[in-house]
Design an enzyme around this catalytic site. Structure first.
Site, PDB file in Angstrom:
ATOM      1  N   GLU A  58       0.876  -1.175   0.000  1.00  0.00           N
ATOM      2  CA  GLU A  58       0.000   0.000   0.000  1.00  0.00           C
ATOM      3  C   GLU A  58       0.908   1.217   0.000  1.00  0.00           C
ATOM      4  O   GLU A  58       1.721   1.383   0.909  1.00  0.00           O
ATOM      5  CB  GLU A  58      -0.934  -0.059   1.211  1.00  0.00           C
ATOM      6  CG  GLU A  58      -1.885  -1.248   1.069  1.00  0.00           C
ATOM      7  CD  GLU A  58      -2.656  -1.584   2.321  1.00  0.00           C
ATOM      8  OE1 GLU A  58      -3.102  -0.637   2.979  1.00  0.00           O
ATOM      9  OE2 GLU A  58      -2.804  -2.774   2.637  1.00  0.00           O
TER      10      GLU A  58
ATOM     11  N   CYS B  98      -1.822   9.431   3.706  1.00  0.00           N
ATOM     12  CA  CYS B  98      -1.739   9.014   2.296  1.00  0.00           C
ATOM     13  C   CYS B  98      -2.977   9.508   1.552  1.00  0.00           C
ATOM     14  O   CYS B  98      -2.958   9.725   0.351  1.00  0.00           O
ATOM     15  CB  CYS B  98      -1.610   7.508   2.198  1.00  0.00           C
ATOM     16  SG  CYS B  98      -2.862   6.673   3.167  1.00  0.00           S
TER      17      CYS B  98
HETATM   18  P1  NAP Z   1       8.673   4.695   3.918  1.00  0.00           P
HETATM   19  O1  NAP Z   1       9.818   5.595   4.082  1.00  0.00           O
HETATM   20  O2  NAP Z   1       8.501   3.997   2.618  1.00  0.00           O
HETATM   21  O3  NAP Z   1       8.778   3.619   5.116  1.00  0.00           O
HETATM   22  C1  NAP Z   1       7.782   2.649   5.332  1.00  0.00           C
HETATM   23  C2  NAP Z   1       8.405   1.477   6.061  1.00  0.00           C
HETATM   24  O4  NAP Z   1       9.349   0.843   5.200  1.00  0.00           O
HETATM   25  C3  NAP Z   1       9.167   1.868   7.314  1.00  0.00           C
HETATM   26  O5  NAP Z   1       8.983   0.891   8.300  1.00  0.00           O
HETATM   27  C4  NAP Z   1      10.605   1.877   6.825  1.00  0.00           C
HETATM   28  O6  NAP Z   1      11.554   1.674   7.841  1.00  0.00           O
HETATM   29  C5  NAP Z   1      10.577   0.689   5.888  1.00  0.00           C
HETATM   30  N1  NAP Z   1      11.684   0.609   4.939  1.00  0.00           N
HETATM   31  C6  NAP Z   1      12.474   1.595   4.461  1.00  0.00           C
HETATM   32  N2  NAP Z   1      13.364   1.089   3.572  1.00  0.00           N
HETATM   33  C7  NAP Z   1      13.124  -0.239   3.482  1.00  0.00           C
HETATM   34  C8  NAP Z   1      13.699  -1.318   2.731  1.00  0.00           C
HETATM   35  N3  NAP Z   1      14.694  -1.134   1.864  1.00  0.00           N
HETATM   36  N4  NAP Z   1      13.204  -2.557   2.899  1.00  0.00           N
HETATM   37  C9  NAP Z   1      12.186  -2.797   3.750  1.00  0.00           C
HETATM   38  N5  NAP Z   1      11.606  -1.811   4.494  1.00  0.00           N
HETATM   39  C10 NAP Z   1      12.062  -0.554   4.358  1.00  0.00           C
HETATM   40  O7  NAP Z   1       7.293   5.446   4.196  1.00  0.00           O
HETATM   41  P2  NAP Z   1       6.911   6.358   5.445  1.00  0.00           P
HETATM   42  O8  NAP Z   1       7.628   7.652   5.331  1.00  0.00           O
HETATM   43  O9  NAP Z   1       7.037   5.581   6.696  1.00  0.00           O
HETATM   44  O10 NAP Z   1       5.346   6.578   5.203  1.00  0.00           O
HETATM   45  C11 NAP Z   1       4.840   7.536   4.351  1.00  0.00           C
HETATM   46  C12 NAP Z   1       4.406   6.925   3.030  1.00  0.00           C
HETATM   47  O11 NAP Z   1       3.446   5.902   3.273  1.00  0.00           O
HETATM   48  C13 NAP Z   1       3.715   7.912   2.109  1.00  0.00           C
HETATM   49  O12 NAP Z   1       4.170   7.696   0.802  1.00  0.00           O
HETATM   50  C14 NAP Z   1       2.244   7.545   2.229  1.00  0.00           C
HETATM   51  O13 NAP Z   1       1.459   7.900   1.125  1.00  0.00           O
HETATM   52  C15 NAP Z   1       2.339   6.061   2.402  1.00  0.00           C
HETATM   53  N6  NAP Z   1       1.135   5.501   3.016  1.00  0.00           N
HETATM   54  C16 NAP Z   1       0.269   4.790   2.236  1.00  0.00           C
HETATM   55  C17 NAP Z   1      -0.898   4.272   2.778  1.00  0.00           C
HETATM   56  C18 NAP Z   1      -1.863   3.477   1.949  1.00  0.00           C
HETATM   57  O14 NAP Z   1      -2.768   2.888   2.510  1.00  0.00           O
HETATM   58  N7  NAP Z   1      -1.715   3.434   0.639  1.00  0.00           N
HETATM   59  C19 NAP Z   1      -1.182   4.491   4.124  1.00  0.00           C
HETATM   60  C20 NAP Z   1      -0.261   5.225   4.899  1.00  0.00           C
HETATM   61  C21 NAP Z   1       0.894   5.720   4.338  1.00  0.00           C
HETATM   62  P3  NAP Z   1      12.409   2.912   8.466  1.00  0.00           P
HETATM   63  O15 NAP Z   1      11.435   3.755   9.182  1.00  0.00           O
HETATM   64  O16 NAP Z   1      13.393   2.218   9.342  1.00  0.00           O
HETATM   65  O17 NAP Z   1      13.058   3.595   7.285  1.00  0.00           O
END
Ligand code: NAP
Length: 524
Positions: free
Chosen positions: A294, A328
């Site tokens: 997602e 999001c």
């Molecule tokens: P993110 O930077 O992509 O991080 C999400 C998760 O992935 C975190 O736990 C992060 O860990 C982990 N991660 C980072 N690099 C990784 C890798 N190489 N392999 C595996 N896991 C990894 O996103 P965010 O800043 O937390 O959240 C914001 C984003 O989420 C926005 O783009 C938003 O639109 C999206 N979102 C989407 C929905 C939906 O339902 N579509 C809902 C909520 C949010 P670390 O924190 O340790 O880096």
């Protein structure tokens, strides 16, 4: 036949009510919880693998974005060998957990929901400190986490018994949903209770075991949830608490050959990386790894010339600046038909200027900080780009104070193809785009790589019908804000680069964590 139908005594699902903070009693309880949690900040937390506490040399500090010098908690972070150990442990736990009856598994969710409900104010307070949610935003996050437990518990009761099949003469046949195996659950920080608990409970209620890697910006609220799971007696190894920096060890959760599936919510960039890594063939891999991804959004609200303009202004302001635009589903583009464009801008500017920004623990503030320093910098860069791409209507810079505070920012006269109209900013920045007519507005709304949420304000039923057919998003709303999806009522998830079309909080969701086995016996 296995898994006979149970007599369901569980009441029909209803959404958890939100707390009314205008009531003095609720205000006092929230103040008391903030005080209690303030006394617990800065503690150290171990990894939990198979019920065993593990310390490492890697430390992840969770900070309060309203006062960045305040440490919310210090977390032992996983190394790649520890991630491997956690996956192996979860794999062993799977052998017994998958045999636990589905109604017993569902019961853990109902009991966890009950404890969360009782600790609501305290859980709210952790999020106020850890991710800068205002009281009501934190309260909605906990309510949604409770809803996921209640909803998925009921869904498991529905899907657990053998499913009906078309009768075949001379055969006795049934279809049984069975679990997949070990799942890596990787949530974001922006709904650090709801999304984290939703993905985790969906994964284990279906009989899988979990390695939970919370976001490095919000491990404390995940630790509190894991405490609750221990308290309700979930067997060790079913959910393993394994924080780790995504940039350093994130891939290890995904590529281990025993990782059967990955449930991820986060950015497009990380989601696509997981998709690529998860699908790479490996010698020991015995399955096509499943991914539930997602991802981001660039959500639009279309304001028609036949709209109730005051309602549209309110909907846009709430959707764009609720939780600092870090949802999001947040509105980051308002697409307004020219005829009402000047009046819309005048009203919107006045409404946005009423927003008060400051520390999230103070209920007088309607907007708190953005989540961390790198977000602050990246959003400010986008504001600078926006100043060149359009006309700054209001906001445009830091809001003062020691935290990561930004003014709610509106940039008008933006072209549909401008960077701030195409790229996810994930902060309190709204691009307003004029459209010559309604048809052009819908075309502009569809003109990004994302397809998560959208809304249309119009009193004309024919125009709404057209949007229902043509506005290509997973969650489309009419004459209301584009945020605030409710579990059960608004199953949530988007199209295109917004993800794999999963619908969290919907009746299809648990199937993503299950596989169907059909048994056919010849009977003469
Ligand atoms: P993110 O930077 O992509 O991080 C999400 C998760 O992935 C975190 O736990 C992060 O860990 C982990 N991660 C980072 N690099 C990784 C890798 N190489 N392999 C595996 N896991 C990894 O996103 P965010 O800043 O937390 O959240 C914001 C984003 O989420 C926005 O783009 C938003 O639109 C999206 N979102 C989407 C929905 C939906 O339902 N579509 C809902 C909520 C949010 P670390 O924190 O340790 O880096």
């Amino acid at each position: 036949m296995p898994g006979q139908a149970v007599e369901t005594k569980v009441a029909e699902f209803v959404n958890e009510p939100l707390t009314d903070f205008s009531q003095p009693e609720n205000r006092q309880r929230m103040e008391a919880a903030l005080k209690k949690v303030a006394g617990e900040l800065g503690r150290e937390y171990d990894l939990i693998i198979g019920g065993e506490r593990v310390k490492t040399g890697e430390k992840i500090k969770s900070l309060n974005p309203s006062r960045p010098e305040q440490v919310v908690g210090v977390f032992h972070g996983a190394t790649a060998p520890l991630v491997e150990k956690a996956i192996e442990t979860a794999d062993r736990a799977f052998e017994s957990w998958k045999q636990v009856k589905f109604d017993e598994r569902a019961d853990y969710l109902f009991r966890a929901a009950d404890l969360m409900r009782r600790r609501k104010f305290e859980l709210n307070a952790w999020m106020v400190y850890e991710v800068g949610k205002t009281w009501s935003e934190a309260d909605a996050d906990v309510a949604e986490a409770v809803d996921f437990c209640e909803f998925y518990g009921r869904e498991m009761l529905r899907l657990g018994p053998p499913q009906p099949l078309t009768p075949v003469k001379g055969e006795k046949n049934y279809l049984q949903y069975i679990p997949l195996g070990v799942g890596a659950v990787i949530p974001p920080w922006n709904f650090p209770a709801a999304i984290m608990a939703g993905m985790t409970t969906a994964a284990f209620v279906t009989g899988n075991t979990v390695v939970l890697k919370p976001s490095s910006d919000s491990p404390a609220i995940a630790a509190k949830f894991v405490d609750i799971l221990e308290e309700v007696g979930l067997p060790p190894g079913v959910v393993n608490f394994v924080p780790g920096r995504g940039s350093a060890v994130g891939d290890s959760y995904v590529v281990h050959p025993k990782t059967r599936f990955v449930a991820f919510t986060g950015s497009k960039e990380v989601g696509l990386r997981i998709s690529e890594f998860a699908s790479k063939p490996q010698p020991e891999l015995r399955w096509v790894r499943r991914t539930v991804l997602e991802m981001g959004g660039k959500d639009a609200i279309v304001v028609d010339n036949e709209a109730d303009l005051d309602a549209a202004v309110e909907g846009v302001a709430v959707s764009a600046f609720g939780y600092q635009g870090q949802k999001c589903s947040a509105c980051s583009r308002a697409i307004v038909v020219r005829e009402v464009y000047p009046e819309f801008l005048t009203k919107l500017e006045a409404r946005v200027k009423k927003i008060t920004v400051g520390p999230a623990d103070n209920p007088a503030n309607t907007m708190g900080p953005v989540v961390n320093k790198s977000s602050l910098q990246s959003i400010q860069e986008y504001i600078e780009i926006g100043r060149k791409e359009g006309r700054l209507l209001t906001g445009g810079g830091p809001a003062g104070g020691e935290g990561y505070f930004l003014q709610p920012t509106v940039i008008a006269d933006v072209a549909p193809t401008a960077r701030i109209a195409q790229e996810e900013i994930f902060g309190p920045v709204l691009a307003v785009i004029p459209a010559k007519d309604y048809d052009e507005a819908i075309a502009i709304a569809n003109n990004t790589e994302f397809g998560l949420t959208g809304s249309v304000y119009s009193k004309n039923p024919a125009k709404l019908k057209k949007a229902a057919e043509q506005f290509h998003v997973g969650n489309l709303y009419f004459n209301r804000k584009c945020t605030g999806a409710l579990v059960g009522g608004h199953p949530f998830g988007g199209f295109n680069m917004s993800g794999t079309d999963s619908k969290a909080g919907g009746r299809d969701y648990l199937l993503l964590f299950l596989q169907a086995k059909v048994v056919s016996e010849k009977v003469v």
